[in-house]
Each structure stands twice: as C-alpha cells, then as structure tokens.
Design a protein around this motif. Structure first.
Motif, short mmCIF file in Angstrom:
data_model
loop_
_atom_site.label_atom_id
_atom_site.label_comp_id
_atom_site.label_asym_id
_atom_site.label_seq_id
_atom_site.Cartn_x
_atom_site.Cartn_y
_atom_site.Cartn_z
N LEU A 42 64.15 -15.16 40.69
CA LEU A 42 64.40 -16.39 39.94
C LEU A 42 64.95 -17.48 40.86
O LEU A 42 64.50 -18.62 40.82
CB LEU A 42 65.37 -16.13 38.78
N ILE A 66 65.53 -21.20 39.88
CA ILE A 66 66.24 -20.93 38.62
C ILE A 66 67.55 -20.22 38.93
O ILE A 66 67.56 -19.11 39.47
CB ILE A 66 65.37 -20.08 37.67
N VAL A 126 70.09 -16.21 32.98
CA VAL A 126 69.89 -17.55 33.54
C VAL A 126 71.14 -18.36 33.20
O VAL A 126 71.74 -18.18 32.14
CB VAL A 126 68.62 -18.26 33.01
N ASP A 135 71.34 -21.57 32.72
CA ASP A 135 71.07 -22.65 31.77
C ASP A 135 69.90 -22.25 30.88
O ASP A 135 68.81 -21.93 31.37
CB ASP A 135 70.73 -23.94 32.54
N ASP A 154 66.14 -23.04 31.29
CA ASP A 154 65.28 -22.28 32.20
C ASP A 154 64.79 -20.97 31.61
O ASP A 154 64.06 -20.22 32.26
CB ASP A 154 66.03 -21.99 33.51
N ALA A 184 60.79 -20.24 31.38
CA ALA A 184 60.20 -20.09 32.71
C ALA A 184 60.69 -18.79 33.37
O ALA A 184 59.92 -18.08 34.01
CB ALA A 184 60.54 -21.29 33.59
N ALA A 185 61.97 -18.47 33.17
CA ALA A 185 62.53 -17.25 33.75
C ALA A 185 61.89 -16.02 33.13
O ALA A 185 61.56 -15.06 33.85
CB ALA A 185 64.04 -17.23 33.54
#
Length: 107
Positions: free
Chosen positions: A22, A27, A53, A55, A58, A61-62
């Motif tokens: 990540l 990320i 993550v 935040d 994200d 996408a993570a």
C-alpha cells in the motif's frame, strides 16, 4: 480521517508486506495486533495482525490493491534491474530495496 481495516493477515510478516504494498502505491497504512500474534493460543482467537488505511478515503483503492496482492497479480513474471541504481531484483519486488525506486512497469 477515519482508519479502516483492509486486510487480516495470517502473520505479522504478511501484514507488513501488505502495508508496504500500500505504501508503495502512496496509501498510508499501519499494522495492528502484530505483537499480540505471539500470544496465539493464550489469548482470544482474534489476535491476527491486520492492516488499516490511515484515511478512509483510500479504503476502496487499498482493498483493490490487497485483492491483487492476495491473488499474486502484483508480482511480475520476470526479474528486473533498477533503472536508478542498477540493482538486480527478483520478479516479486515492485520497489528497489536498495534505493526505493519504483519498478517502471509496476503501474
């Protein structure tokens, strides 16, 4: 900015690898419970390390990157040479361990 869990790992090593995947894609993430894993058997069953993550923006996408990571889709099929420092690297690396340059064809 609310952290969200994206990956429950089998062990601390896999959690750190997932976190680094990540990070390599920009990320920010962190690992939780990596130290509790050593107490497996003496503690409640859910002491597996997990990746979060930093935040929640994200999160989607993570999760997509983690799915690709779990399938092995992030690994390229051939060794490569870092264009920045010339280090020879195995196929599974997307980032040079010597200078941290990103593999040119990793995106």
């Amino acid at each position: 900015m609310k952290p969200r869990e994206v990956y429950l790992a089998a062990d601390p090593v896999n959690a750190e690898i997932a976190k680094d995947v990540l990070a390599g894609h920009g990320i920010a993430a962190h690992v939780r419970n990596q130290y509790l894993w050593g107490g497996m058997g003496d503690l409640p069953a859910n002491v597996y390390p997990s990746v979060w993550v930093d935040d929640e923006v994200d999160f989607a996408a993570a999760k997509a990157l983690i799915r690709r990571f779990e399938r092995g889709a992030l690994a390229h099929g051939r060794p490569w040479q870092c264009p920045n420092c010339g280090e020879n690297l195995d196929a599974q690396f997307e980032q040079c361990w010597n200078c941290q340059a990103v593999r040119p064809d990793s995106t």
